[in-house]
Design a protein around this motif. Structure first.
Motif, PDB file in Angstrom:
ATOM      1  N   HIS A  63      16.362  -4.696   5.935  1.00 43.48           N
ATOM      2  CA  HIS A  63      17.818  -4.738   5.909  1.00 43.48           C
ATOM      3  C   HIS A  63      18.327  -6.119   6.332  1.00 43.48           C
ATOM      4  O   HIS A  63      19.323  -6.606   5.791  1.00 43.48           O
ATOM      5  CB  HIS A  63      18.404  -3.669   6.828  1.00 43.48           C
ATOM      6  N   THR A  98      24.301  -8.011   9.892  1.00 43.41           N
ATOM      7  CA  THR A  98      24.096  -6.582  10.176  1.00 43.41           C
ATOM      8  C   THR A  98      25.455  -5.895  10.005  1.00 43.41           C
ATOM      9  O   THR A  98      26.158  -5.646  10.988  1.00 43.41           O
ATOM     10  CB  THR A  98      23.538  -6.352  11.595  1.00 43.41           C
ATOM     11  N   ASP A 135      25.036  -0.862   7.742  1.00 49.41           N
ATOM     12  CA  ASP A 135      23.676  -0.837   8.293  1.00 49.41           C
ATOM     13  C   ASP A 135      23.686  -0.210   9.690  1.00 49.41           C
ATOM     14  O   ASP A 135      22.777   0.549  10.052  1.00 49.41           O
ATOM     15  CB  ASP A 135      23.100  -2.252   8.369  1.00 49.41           C
TER      16      ASP A 135
END
Length: 283
Positions: free
Chosen positions: A166, A218, A222
C-alpha cells in the motif's frame, strides 16, 4: 552474510534516509539520557530517555519514528516528546536499525520496537507503557503488538499503512522487491504486514488511529482498511485530521492533537497505573 544481503536489499527502500544522526536545533540535550539495547534483529539500538516534567508520572511512552534522516529526532523537533513530558509521561525515542545511530541488520523492525519497549518497561516497572508511532514506526508498532511478549497497554498510531505494498506500490523498485519477497520469503513479508498483525493482536491494547486528509502516502482509505481489522480485536478510535499531511497531524492541528492524544493516554494508561509513582533518579 545475512546482514550484508539485507543492507543491499534495504537501499532502494531506505538508503537515502540512512544518514548520520544529528541533534535537532534548540533541544536541551542534558535532559536526555542515552541508552543502548540489543534487538533480536541483531542490531544495537540507540535510545534517548527523558523524565516527565511533573512530580508524578502517569506512565511511559515509547516513540517510534517515521522514515527520515532525522530518525528519533522527529519527536524532539516537532514537539511530540515535550508535549507528553508536560502531560506527565516519561518518554523514550530510539532509532530503528539502520537509521540514526543504530546499527543496520535485518528488516525485522517489529523486533526493534519490542526491544525498546522492554527497555522502557524495565526502567519503569511500576508504570504502564504505551507506544506512539508514525508511518513506518506506526506500522511496525502494530506488527510488534502481535507478539505475545509486547509490553504495550495502549497505542497511538499515526499514518500506518495496512501492507507494505500500500505504501511502496508507487515506487517501482521497492514494489518489485516486495513482490519477490512474498515469493522467496513469505514469512518475512507477512511479519511486516500490519493488517495481518491486527488479526493476531495480543492483549487488546486500546488504539487511537490518526490519519491526515491531505496525506498522499497513507490516505484515509488505507487507514480505514487497518481500522476495520483492528476494531475486530480491540477498542479502536479513528481520527481524521483536517489539513494534515503525512505524519504532521500535530503540526496541522496542535491544540486538537494535544487534547486528543493526551486524553487518550490518560484514559487508557493512567487508569492502569499500579500505584502513585514519584519521580526517582532513574537515570
Amino acid at each position: 552474510m545475512k546482514h550484508t544481503f539485507y543492507q543491499v536489499f534495504k537501499k532502494p527502500f531506505f538508503g537515502r534516509f540512512m544518514k548520520p544522526w544529528r541533534w535537532p536545533e534548540g533541544i536541551e540535550q542534558s535532559q536526555w539520557q542515552p541508552r543502548h539495547v540489543t534487538s533480536e534483529s541483531g542490531a544495537t539500538l540507540s535510545t534517548l530517555m527523558a523524565l516527565a516534567h511533573t512530580s508524578t508520572a502517569k506512565g511511559a511512552v515509547l516513540m517510534v519514528h517515521p522514515m527520515g534522516t532525522i530518525a528519533k529526532g522527529f519527536w524532539l523537533k516537532h514537539g511530540h516528546a515535550e508535549l507528553l513530558r508536560q502531560a506527565g509521561y516519561h518518554v523514550m525515542v530510539f532509532d530503528l536499525n539502520g537509521f540514526g545511530e543504530s546499527t543496520s541488520t535485518t528488516m525485522d523492525y517489529p523486533l526493534d520496537v519490542l526491544a525498546a519497549g522492554d527497555l522502557l518497561q524495565a526502567e519503569f516497572p511500576d508504570l504502564p507503557i504505551a507506544v506512539l508511532g508514525a508511518s513506518m514506526g506506526a506500522s511496525m508498532s502494530v506488527c510488534a503488538m502481535s507478539h505475545a511478549t509486547h509490553p504495550f497497554k495502549a497505542a497511538v498510531i499515526e499514518a500506518a499503512f495496512p501492507t507494505l505494498l500500500h505504501f511502496w506500490s508507487r515506487y517501482p523498485i521497492p514494489k518489485l522487491g516486495i513482490q519477490f519477497s512474498k515469493l522467496l520469503y513469505p514469512k518475512g513479508e507477512r511479519s511486516l504486514r500490519p493488517s495481518l498483525a491486527a488479526q493476531n493482536l495480543v492483549g487488546s491494547p486500546e488504539m487511537l488511529l490518526i490519519y491526515g486528509d491531505d496525506d498522499i502516502y497513507t490516505p484515509i482509505k488505507d487507514g480505514k482498511l487497518l481500522f476495520n481489522e483492528l476494531q475486530k480485536k480491540t477498542a479502536t478510535q479513528f481520527w481524521q485530521v483536517k489539513n494534515a499531511k503525512h505524519t504532521l497531524a500535530y503540526s496541522a492541528q496542535p491544540e486538537q492533537y494535544a487534547t486528543k492524544v493526551v486524553s487518550f493516554l490518560d484514559d487508557h494508561l493512567a487508569s492502569k497505573t499500579n500505584h502513585s509513582f514519584t519521580q526517582h533518579n532513574a537515570f
